[in-house]
Design a protein around this motif. Structure first.
Motif, short mmCIF file in Angstrom:
data_model
loop_
_atom_site.label_atom_id
_atom_site.label_comp_id
_atom_site.label_asym_id
_atom_site.label_seq_id
_atom_site.Cartn_x
_atom_site.Cartn_y
_atom_site.Cartn_z
N GLY A 101 0.78 -1.32 -0.03
CA GLY A 101 0.07 0.11 -0.01
C GLY A 101 0.70 1.20 -0.10
N PRO A 102 1.71 1.41 0.87
CA PRO A 102 2.48 2.63 0.87
C PRO A 102 3.38 2.86 -0.42
CG PRO A 102 2.70 1.59 3.13
CD PRO A 102 2.05 0.59 2.11
N PHE A 103 3.96 1.80 -0.94
CA PHE A 103 4.70 1.90 -2.07
C PHE A 103 3.89 2.27 -3.12
CE2 PHE A 103 7.66 -0.56 0.16
CZ PHE A 103 8.92 0.02 0.02
N LEU A 104 2.64 1.88 -3.53
CA LEU A 104 1.81 2.19 -4.53
C LEU A 104 1.32 3.66 -4.21
CD1 LEU A 104 -0.85 -0.78 -4.97
CD2 LEU A 104 0.58 0.29 -6.76
N GLY A 105 1.24 3.99 -2.91
CA GLY A 105 0.86 5.69 -2.67
C GLY A 105 1.87 6.34 -3.22
N LEU A 106 3.20 5.82 -2.81
CA LEU A 106 4.49 6.83 -3.22
C LEU A 106 4.53 6.97 -4.50
CD1 LEU A 106 6.87 8.24 -1.85
CD2 LEU A 106 8.07 6.13 -1.90
N LEU A 107 4.23 5.98 -5.26
CA LEU A 107 4.40 5.72 -6.72
C LEU A 107 3.43 6.92 -7.29
CD1 LEU A 107 5.41 4.79 -9.42
CD2 LEU A 107 3.36 3.02 -9.34
N GLY A 108 2.13 6.92 -6.85
CA GLY A 108 1.21 7.98 -7.35
C GLY A 108 1.72 9.37 -7.00
N THR A 109 2.19 9.40 -5.99
CA THR A 109 2.64 10.97 -5.47
C THR A 109 4.02 11.19 -6.18
OG1 THR A 109 1.85 10.68 -3.09
CG2 THR A 109 3.67 12.00 -3.51
N VAL A 110 4.74 10.46 -6.61
CA VAL A 110 6.06 10.80 -7.09
C VAL A 110 5.59 11.19 -8.76
CG1 VAL A 110 8.00 10.16 -8.15
CG2 VAL A 110 7.55 9.45 -5.89
N VAL A 111 4.71 10.31 -9.40
CA VAL A 111 4.17 10.76 -10.49
C VAL A 111 3.66 12.00 -10.94
CG1 VAL A 111 3.13 9.70 -12.72
CG2 VAL A 111 4.26 8.36 -11.37
N GLY A 112 2.61 12.12 -9.60
CA GLY A 112 1.65 13.33 -9.65
C GLY A 112 2.47 14.54 -9.49
N VAL A 113 3.59 14.43 -8.70
CA VAL A 113 4.48 15.62 -8.65
C VAL A 113 5.21 16.03 -9.83
CG1 VAL A 113 6.60 16.44 -7.60
CG2 VAL A 113 4.57 15.49 -6.17
N MET A 114 5.59 14.86 -10.64
CA MET A 114 6.30 15.09 -11.69
C MET A 114 5.32 15.94 -12.77
SD MET A 114 8.21 11.40 -11.97
CE MET A 114 8.74 11.54 -13.77
N ILE A 115 4.16 15.08 -12.69
CA ILE A 115 3.21 15.82 -13.92
C ILE A 115 2.96 17.25 -13.31
CG2 ILE A 115 1.03 15.78 -14.69
CD1 ILE A 115 0.98 12.75 -14.48
N THR A 116 2.93 17.72 -12.14
CA THR A 116 2.57 19.08 -11.82
C THR A 116 3.74 19.78 -12.27
OG1 THR A 116 1.33 18.25 -9.69
CG2 THR A 116 2.15 20.54 -9.64
N PHE A 117 4.92 19.55 -11.89
CA PHE A 117 6.01 20.55 -12.19
C PHE A 117 6.14 20.53 -13.76
CE2 PHE A 117 7.65 19.65 -7.97
CZ PHE A 117 7.80 21.17 -7.64
N ALA A 118 6.02 19.31 -14.34
CA ALA A 118 5.92 19.40 -15.99
C ALA A 118 4.90 20.66 -16.51
CB ALA A 118 5.66 18.05 -16.62
N ALA A 119 3.60 20.53 -15.77
CA ALA A 119 2.46 21.36 -16.20
C ALA A 119 3.01 23.05 -16.17
CB ALA A 119 1.48 21.19 -15.63
N ILE A 120 3.74 23.08 -14.77
CA ILE A 120 4.06 24.58 -14.58
C ILE A 120 5.28 24.95 -15.33
CG2 ILE A 120 5.26 25.78 -12.49
CD1 ILE A 120 3.87 23.96 -10.68
N ALA A 121 6.03 23.72 -15.71
CA ALA A 121 7.44 24.14 -16.65
C ALA A 121 6.54 24.96 -18.22
CB ALA A 121 8.21 23.17 -16.73
N ALA A 122 5.76 24.11 -18.50
CA ALA A 122 5.03 24.22 -19.66
C ALA A 122 4.25 25.52 -19.93
CB ALA A 122 4.20 23.21 -20.20
N ALA A 123 3.63 26.12 -18.55
CA ALA A 123 2.94 27.32 -18.29
C ALA A 123 3.74 28.47 -18.01
CB ALA A 123 1.90 27.12 -17.41
N GLY A 124 5.16 28.10 -17.51
CA GLY A 124 5.90 29.12 -17.14
C GLY A 124 5.40 29.86 -15.88
N ASP A 125 4.50 29.22 -15.29
CA ASP A 125 3.96 30.03 -13.98
C ASP A 125 4.56 29.35 -12.69
OD1 ASP A 125 2.67 31.13 -11.95
OD2 ASP A 125 0.56 30.44 -12.58
N VAL A 126 5.34 29.87 -12.07
CA VAL A 126 5.99 29.36 -10.62
C VAL A 126 5.39 30.05 -9.48
CG1 VAL A 126 8.13 29.18 -11.93
CG2 VAL A 126 7.48 31.30 -10.91
N ASN A 127 4.19 30.44 -9.66
CA ASN A 127 3.47 30.81 -8.61
C ASN A 127 3.17 29.76 -7.57
OD1 ASN A 127 1.17 31.85 -6.72
ND2 ASN A 127 0.93 33.74 -8.04
#
Length: 553
Positions: A466-492
């Motif tokens: 369970g914790p490893f699956l949850g950690l996987l979801g968190t890591v991928v979610g953070v990666m996607i969030t930072f990728a979207a911010i990089a694409a938008a150029g918004d660091v707010n």
């Protein structure tokens, strides 16, 4: 900007005697009206109506109103310009301690609904020390909010202006006198007002050498030889106009945006004498402000957005007021709604898998808890009957379907009957026969152990996976969030926080599966270990009694 009346985060109610509150949020992020600097001590109007305030629950004159800061602890100064319980309309002017830039967390709370509250000793003198005059036109005398001004005469009033009441312009100027109005020719000096012209030619504002005029809808600010021309004034529409003098510049703002700016020449006449508004104009004017400071562009933008009634800036005007009983649940629900709204697809997949694991883990724990509970009860009953019986061959083992000891006894009894133990004339059991009986019972003991431990492995999978699956979801979610911010150029931070918070929800879900499964596994493991020990002891006790009663001597 005034993203008014949104759901409040859960926090302690300021005073439990008040039955309702309304939250007003000033959004200075990119979703509202963006500001770049912190503003200290601005005063804003808060509009209340039937969609965001319960007038029936408040006093008829609004004397039970209180305004509290965003911390929901600090009372704020305010002044009620209008409170009309019959028509369910009110305007409060509130002094804010500060307004942070780039955030939607600037908020105040308006409390009401306290029958025994004493009337607040409010004052219209809310503005900062730089403010020299404020005229809200809330009465026919056109009185000022700050001392020192003397209106030249009565003001024709429009009951429903932009904010509260407004003044009606009829071609003749409205004038005020006062020593506090005198300003240096080089500034600092600021003037702002709201104007709704029916005609587009005349003098909007005049004070000594400082003038703001409109000609054919075109605006021009002058100070001696300096002229700043720019911006247009539409007929029959409210517009916010501001002029600042200082730092060698004469600047004109229209509706919160800079329309023109020019350098100041030396030797102008001082900004002194009476104030004159609306000479040659017809229409309405509201909220005249004069200050001996240079209001920044952010201040002017904020004043325009906060005082205006643009639907774009009021994000939720139909939000009902909160009550003390619903406040905690509503706040928490609001936070989790934000997290759910920002979950990425991969996080959803992980959370769904974890939800299935949680259901399976709960089912296993329930099923095993029922099994060991019934087994323990029947085992105690059988063991008491076994120890009370004098003949090992005649123990009453019926009516105990969940007893492992009873089943082991039946297995041993079958082996004994194969050897005619207890029959008339039967030969005593040899040592080899007793060992064979014990081996048969041990085989059933192993099978009973397998039954007790079946599906327990699903709990260990939930605990470790369970914790490893949850950690996987968190890591991928953070990666996607930072990728979207990089694409938008918004660091707010307001753009980053929701995505990261939502990604962390996957880890929370993983822990939510693992922690209950861990507690359940440890509890069941200890109970199963105890039953297994009882079975081993019983086998030894059974074989010993058989050897004593029916073994060769």
């Amino acid at each position: 900007m005034l993203s008014a009346f949104a759901s409040a985060p859960a926090r302690a109610w300021w005073d439990a005697d008040y039955k309702q509150r309304t939250r007003v949020t000033l959004n200075t992020s990119s979703d509202g009206v963006t500001t770049q600097e912190a503003l200290a001590g601005p005063v804003i109007p808060v509009r209340l109506h039937s969609g965001n305030f319960d007038f029936v629950g408040a006093r008829e004159d609004g004397s039970d109103l209180r305004v509290v800061a965003a911390d929901d602890k600090t009372p704020l100064k305010f002044w009620v310009e209008r409170f009309d319980g019959a028509n369910e309309l009110a305007v409060l002017w509130v002094q804010l301690p500060n307004v942070a830039p780039g955030t939607d967390k600037n908020a105040v709370y308006v409390y009401a609904g306290h029958d025994k509250a004493t009337a607040e000793n409010t004052s219209p003198k809310l503005f900062d020390a730089a403010m020299r005059a404020v005229v809200p036109f809330s009465s026919q005398a056109g009185e000022e909010l700050l001392s020192g001004l003397q209106p030249a005469g009565p003001v024709a009033q429009e009951a429903n202006g932009l904010i509260g009441a407004a003044a009606r312009l009829q071609g003749q100027p409205l004038t005020w006198k006062g020593e506090t109005l005198k300003g240096d020719p080089q500034g600092p000096h600021s003037v702002s007002l709201w104007l709704k012209p029916a005609t587009l030619d005349g003098t909007v504002f005049e004070q000594g050498a400082l003038k703001l005029v409109v000609a054919g809808g075109s605006l021009k600010a002058t100070l001696g030889a300096a002229q700043a021309a720019g911006g247009t004034l539409p007929a029959s529409s409210w517009a916010h106009l501001a002029v600042t003098v200082g730092a060698g510049k004469l600047t004109l703002y229209v509706n919160g945006a800079q329309a023109a700016q020019t350098d100041l020449a030396g030797g102008q006449a001082p900004i002194a004498g009476e104030i004159s508004v609306g000479a040659g104009l017809t229409g309405q004017v509201d909220q005249l402000e004069v200050a001996n400071t240079v209001r920044s562009s952010d201040w002017v933008k904020f004043a325009h957005a906060a005082q205006g009634a643009e639907a774009k800036l009021v994000l939720s005007v139909t939000q009902t007021p909160e009550t003390a009983e619903s406040e905690a649940q509503a706040g928490e629900a609001g936070h989790f709604a934000i997290l759910v709204d920002n979950l990425t697809t991969d996080a959803w997949v992980v959370i769904v898998i974890l939800a299935i694991m949680f259901v399976i883990a709960v089912w296993v724990m329930y099923d095993k808890a029922v099994l060991v509970g019934r087994a323990d009860k029947d085992n105690r009953r059988f063991l008491a009957a076994f120890r009370d019986s004098k003949d090992v061959m005649s123990v009453a083992a019926q009516g105990m379907p969940h007893s492992q000891l009873a089943r082991l006894y039946q297995a041993g009894l079958r082996e004994l009957r194969k050897r005619d133990v207890g029959a008339p004339g039967a030969a005593p059991l040899s040592g080899a026969s007793i060992d064979a009986v014990k081996a048969a019972i041990d085989a059933d003991l192993v099978r009973e152990g397998h039954t007790l431990n079946s599906r327990i492995v699903l709990l260990t999978i939930a605990i470790s996976g369970g914790p490893f699956l949850g950690l996987l979801g968190t890591v991928v979610g953070v990666m996607i969030t930072f990728a979207a911010i990089a694409a938008a150029g918004d660091v707010n931070v307001n753009a980053i926080a929701p995505g990261i918070a939502a990604a962390l929800l996957a880890t929370v879900a993983g822990l939510g599966v693992a922690i209950p499964a861990l507690f359940g596994y440890n509890y069941l493991a200890s109970r199963i270990k105890s039953i297994s020990a009882d079975m081993s002891i019983f086998v030894d006790e059974f074989v010993t009694r058989v050897a004593e009663n029916h073994g060769a001597r």
